[in-house]
Design a protein around this motif. Structure first.
Motif, PDB file in Angstrom:
ATOM      1  N   SER A 443       0.818  -1.212   0.000  1.00 61.68           N
ATOM      2  CA  SER A 443       0.000   0.000   0.000  1.00 61.68           C
ATOM      3  C   SER A 443       0.847   1.254   0.000  1.00 61.68           C
ATOM      4  CB  SER A 443      -0.891   0.026   1.242  1.00 61.68           C
ATOM      5  OG  SER A 443      -0.085   0.131   2.400  1.00 61.68           O
ATOM      6  N   PRO A 444       1.317   1.688  -1.160  1.00 57.34           N
ATOM      7  CA  PRO A 444       1.991   2.989  -1.195  1.00 57.34           C
ATOM      8  C   PRO A 444       1.010   4.064  -0.718  1.00 57.34           C
ATOM      9  CG  PRO A 444       1.557   2.163  -3.416  1.00 57.34           C
ATOM     10  CD  PRO A 444       1.215   1.065  -2.474  1.00 57.34           C
ATOM     11  N   LYS A 447      -0.722   6.710  -2.822  1.00 54.66           N
ATOM     12  CA  LYS A 447      -1.601   6.329  -3.926  1.00 54.66           C
ATOM     13  C   LYS A 447      -2.822   5.534  -3.483  1.00 54.66           C
ATOM     14  CE  LYS A 447       2.266   6.053  -7.218  1.00 54.66           C
ATOM     15  NZ  LYS A 447       3.015   5.172  -8.136  1.00 54.66           N
ATOM     16  N   LEU A 448      -2.815   5.056  -2.248  1.00 51.89           N
ATOM     17  CA  LEU A 448      -3.817   4.083  -1.831  1.00 51.89           C
ATOM     18  C   LEU A 448      -5.117   4.736  -1.386  1.00 51.89           C
ATOM     19  CD1 LEU A 448      -4.085   0.974  -1.293  1.00 51.89           C
ATOM     20  CD2 LEU A 448      -3.591   1.523   1.083  1.00 51.89           C
ATOM     21  N   SER A 449      -6.197   4.101  -1.754  1.00 51.27           N
ATOM     22  CA  SER A 449      -7.510   4.465  -1.217  1.00 51.27           C
ATOM     23  C   SER A 449      -8.089   3.205  -0.594  1.00 51.27           C
ATOM     24  CB  SER A 449      -8.429   4.979  -2.333  1.00 51.27           C
ATOM     25  OG  SER A 449      -9.736   5.165  -1.832  1.00 51.27           O
ATOM     26  N   CYS A 450      -8.114   3.155   0.733  1.00 51.56           N
ATOM     27  CA  CYS A 450      -8.485   1.912   1.411  1.00 51.56           C
ATOM     28  C   CYS A 450      -9.888   1.400   1.076  1.00 51.56           C
ATOM     29  CB  CYS A 450      -8.333   2.075   2.921  1.00 51.56           C
ATOM     30  SG  CYS A 450      -6.612   1.862   3.441  1.00 51.56           S
ATOM     31  N   PRO A 451     -10.883   2.256   0.936  1.00 47.11           N
ATOM     32  CA  PRO A 451     -12.202   1.704   0.597  1.00 47.11           C
ATOM     33  C   PRO A 451     -12.198   0.884  -0.683  1.00 47.11           C
ATOM     34  CG  PRO A 451     -12.422   3.957   1.356  1.00 47.11           C
ATOM     35  CD  PRO A 451     -10.953   3.711   1.212  1.00 47.11           C
ATOM     36  N   SER A 452     -11.322   1.201  -1.635  1.00 52.32           N
ATOM     37  CA  SER A 452     -11.291   0.460  -2.891  1.00 52.32           C
ATOM     38  C   SER A 452     -10.222  -0.621  -2.888  1.00 52.32           C
ATOM     39  CB  SER A 452     -11.040   1.416  -4.072  1.00 52.32           C
ATOM     40  OG  SER A 452      -9.788   2.055  -3.924  1.00 52.32           O
ATOM     41  N   ASN A 456      -5.553  -4.997   0.442  1.00 56.99           N
ATOM     42  CA  ASN A 456      -4.180  -4.513   0.459  1.00 56.99           C
ATOM     43  C   ASN A 456      -3.902  -3.681   1.699  1.00 56.99           C
ATOM     44  OD1 ASN A 456      -3.305  -5.759  -1.818  1.00 56.99           O
ATOM     45  ND2 ASN A 456      -3.518  -3.989  -3.161  1.00 56.99           N
ATOM     46  N   CYS A 457      -4.887  -2.895   2.119  1.00 52.89           N
ATOM     47  CA  CYS A 457      -4.713  -2.088   3.328  1.00 52.89           C
ATOM     48  C   CYS A 457      -4.507  -2.976   4.541  1.00 52.89           C
ATOM     49  CB  CYS A 457      -5.923  -1.175   3.549  1.00 52.89           C
ATOM     50  SG  CYS A 457      -5.881   0.335   2.579  1.00 52.89           S
ATOM     51  N   GLU A 458      -5.291  -4.035   4.642  1.00 57.15           N
ATOM     52  CA  GLU A 458      -5.168  -4.942   5.782  1.00 57.15           C
ATOM     53  C   GLU A 458      -3.816  -5.664   5.752  1.00 57.15           C
ATOM     54  OE1 GLU A 458      -6.961  -5.102   8.308  1.00 57.15           O
ATOM     55  OE2 GLU A 458      -8.925  -4.297   7.764  1.00 57.15           O
ATOM     56  N   ASN A 459      -3.375  -6.078   4.560  1.00 51.89           N
ATOM     57  CA  ASN A 459      -2.063  -6.723   4.441  1.00 51.89           C
ATOM     58  C   ASN A 459      -0.949  -5.763   4.820  1.00 51.89           C
ATOM     59  OD1 ASN A 459      -3.055  -9.200   3.581  1.00 51.89           O
ATOM     60  ND2 ASN A 459      -3.045  -8.607   1.425  1.00 51.89           N
ATOM     61  N   ALA A 460      -1.055  -4.531   4.326  1.00 56.63           N
ATOM     62  CA  ALA A 460      -0.047  -3.529   4.660  1.00 56.63           C
ATOM     63  C   ALA A 460      -0.016  -3.262   6.157  1.00 56.63           C
ATOM     64  CB  ALA A 460      -0.327  -2.232   3.900  1.00 56.63           C
ATOM     65  N   LEU A 461      -1.198  -3.194   6.749  1.00 57.72           N
ATOM     66  CA  LEU A 461      -1.300  -2.951   8.185  1.00 57.72           C
ATOM     67  C   LEU A 461      -0.583  -4.055   8.960  1.00 57.72           C
ATOM     68  CD1 LEU A 461      -2.551  -1.045  10.267  1.00 57.72           C
ATOM     69  CD2 LEU A 461      -4.609  -2.453  10.216  1.00 57.72           C
ATOM     70  N   ALA A 462      -0.772  -5.311   8.530  1.00 59.65           N
ATOM     71  CA  ALA A 462      -0.106  -6.435   9.194  1.00 59.65           C
ATOM     72  C   ALA A 462       1.415  -6.330   9.069  1.00 59.65           C
ATOM     73  CB  ALA A 462      -0.594  -7.750   8.602  1.00 59.65           C
TER      74      ALA A 462
END
Length: 614
Positions: A443-444, A447-452, A456-462
């Motif tokens: 998740s750069p 560029k990232l929009s978590c709702p869409s 990827n946001c959850e993976n990045a968070l981990a």
């Protein structure tokens, strides 16, 4: 079948030619023996604490006694002085041959086994009057207080372990492998024919590189061999039949030396990224070589990790600087160069990316050889992670995002499964940085929009959580968690993360703390907790009182909280600090107009405030 013992046995001499004991080949150019044998060979005290620098003379008497070789001491663990406090009576030395052994030489098969009671053994040594050697047999018993294992000859008549057998491998006839090294005989009760050996486990504990580098790797003799691992090693070292526990030294030699140019040409032909790996680090002349097997362990780890579109190419060059690494990499068209330097009490391993240029370093200073061994235990994995991190970066730049993620993630998981030292500072930093890089790959933030892209946001968070778990001082990993939690709408968790940064970050990282205050203030605004937002913006302004962005956010929070008078004072400062910057003043006015539309009941007050901006 296993490698016959006679192919590994070494005869150690004084420079005058007098025989003093034995040793045995454990790896391509490395020999194990007793420290007291080397002391006798060099004419020094057995308790000498410093590692000797003189050459040791030896030969392989059972396969090619005419070939006289020399070696240098690379591991020195002398037996302690009598009466001193000690753990295990180490009495172990390792030698690096100055040239290759005879082609018929094969490393002994070392086994880790603790239950040896009543196992028959055989040994070959050089007692007085028998320079050509004698075989001895007996039975193994069990450990005694020093950690050594008792052995005895139960036959009468029959030979026994005595002076001249020290350093020889002890072959367990039941397990078909070497389970230890002869070290001492009971001279008080010679009729009992009792001797002592250093078990393989103690040798491997003393010289940690031994367990990983022995071919095949040290295994519990009671377990079935790992056929998958044998296949990998066969592929790596070019062994015709690893099941026979043989190391074909000339084949390894060809691969590590004569095939250098061919390796780089093949990588270029196949469109692979070449990873140049030095066979030996540069060592400052006149200084001892600490952790001499580190380079072999690094090469083994890199070779044992298949990576898409890449190829490991061992090289004989000794590199002293990043500039030399970059020149070599450019000449050979290598993507990455793995190199290092030694200088007495310092050691540094480096991974250089050639284009774009970047170098990652593992620096170490230590007082003793044991300190170096202990503190570099994880370095093969750390160098692997640094190398894969750079390959992952290249894959990302080429648009292969999934490949970039997969290679780095798998490398980290495999390395963690080998139980690295989570208290070692370098280990912590390397793992943390690599997990942080993974978070950015998923998740750069810009560029990232978590709702869409919620997965990827959850993976990045981990990954960011793993980064902070490995290094609790990497506050940027916490900050990145906050950004993602905010985008995911998990505002309470985001607030908690930013609070953790604010309350734990050291004063010298004040810039990060300011950003954390600002980020938490934005979370409070989303929660419509305007009073707390005001407090946080005021905290940022204590550090940067003329920051007009912070002032603008404070003013908006004050207006939303209906703190009209306070907001007027804030906008007066904004007007003063912006001075003649008409473009910025226009931005402020547009900002206030949007707020007036959102909050019609405050429109009159907002318009009054807007009139301050001239």
């Amino acid at each position: 079948m296993v490698a016959p013992l006679q192919y590994a046995i070494v005869r150690i001499r004084k420079s005058s030619g007098a025989i003093v004991g034995a040793g045995f080949l454990v790896h391509e150019k490395y020999v194990l023996t007793c420290a007291h044998v080397i002391a006798q060979a060099l004419g020094i005290a057995e308790s000498t604490p410093q590692s000797p620098s003189e050459s040791v003379h030896l030969d392989f008497p059972l396969i090619d006694p005419a070939v006289q070789l020399t070696a240098q001491v690379v591991l020195w663990r002398p037996a302690p002085v009598k009466g001193a406090s000690n753990q295990g009576h180490e009495d172990i030395a390792a030698l690096e041959l100055n040239s290759f052994p005879p082609p018929a030489a094969k490393p002994a098969r070392l086994l880790l086994e603790d239950d040896l009671w009543d196992h028959p053994f055989q040994a070959f040594g050089f007692p007085a009057g028998h320079d050509d050697g004698l075989w001895s047999t007996g039975v193994l018993r069990a450990k005694q207080g020093t950690g050594w294992v008792q052995v005895e000859d139960t036959k009468s008549p029959g030979g026994r372990l005595e002076s001249g057998y020290s350093g020889t491998p002890i072959w367990d006839e039941k397990l078909n492998g070497v389970v230890g090294m002869a070290v001492a005989a009971d001279l008080k009760r010679t009729e009992a024919k009792i001797g002592f050996i250093i078990p393989t486990r103690l040798m491997a504990t003393t010289w940690t590189a031994l367990a990983e580098l022995t071919i095949p790797p040290l295994i519990l003799a009671s377990k079935k061999p790992n056929r998958s691992l044998q296949w990998i090693l066969a592929s790596l070292f070019g062994l015709a039949a690893l099941g026979a526990s043989t190391l074909l030294i000339p084949q390894v030699r060809d691969r590590l030396g004569l095939g250098e140019a061919a390796c780089f040409r093949e990588a270029e032909r196949k469109g692979e990224k070449a990873i140049a790996v030095v066979g030996k680090f540069y060592n400052e002349p006149g200084t001892p070589i600490m952790t001499p097997l580190l380079e072999d362990r690094i090469l083994y780890r890199l070779n044992n990790k298949p990576v898409p579109r890449s190829r490991v190419c061992p090289i004989t060059n000794r590199i002293r600087s990043r500039t030399e690494a970059e020149v070599l990499g450019t000449q050979q068209r290598a993507a990455i160069v793995v190199w290092g330097t030694r200088s007495g009490a310092t050691l540094e391993a480096s991974v250089s990316l050639i284009k774009p240029k970047s170098t990652s370093r593992l620096p170490l200073s230590a007082d003793t050889a044991k300190d170096f061994d202990d503190r570099t235990k994880d370095w093969p994995d750390l160098i692997l992670i640094l190398t894969i991190s750079k390959l992952s970066r290249l894959a990302k730049e080429e648009g292969h995002i999934s490949e970039a993620i997969d290679m780095l993630y798998q490398t980290l998981i495999e390395a963690e499964n080998r139980l690295p030292d989570s208290q070692n500072l370098l280990t912590m930093k390397v793992f943390s940085s690599a997990y942080y890089q993974l978070g950015d790959l998923y998740s750069p933030i810009e560029k990232l929009s978590c709702p869409s892209s919620e997965d990827n946001c959850e993976n990045a968070l981990a990954m960011y959580k793993a980064s902070f778990r490995w290094n609790p001082t990497k506050y940027q990993a916490l900050m990145s968690q906050g950004v993602l939690l905010n985008q995911l709408g998990r505002l309470t968790e985001a607030e908690q993360v930013y609070t953790q940064v604010i309350t734990s970050i050291p004063e010298h990282q004040n810039e990060q703390k300011i950003i954390a205050y600002a980020s938490r203030a934005e979370v409070y605004l989303r929660e419509r907790n305007y009073i707390k937002a005001i407090t946080d913006w005021q905290s940022t302004l204590q550090q940067e009182p003329r920051n007009t962005f912070f002032l603008r956010r404070l003013g908006l929070a004050q207006l939303r909280a209906e703190k009209i008078q306070e907001s007027k004072e804030t906008y007066e400062k904004i007007n003063r600090y912006l001075n003649d910057n008409k473009a910025k003043k226009s931005e402020v006015i547009e900002e206030l107009k949007r707020l007036a539309k959102e909050q019609p009941k405050l429109a009159s007050s907002i318009n009054t405030v807007a009139s301050i901006i001239q």
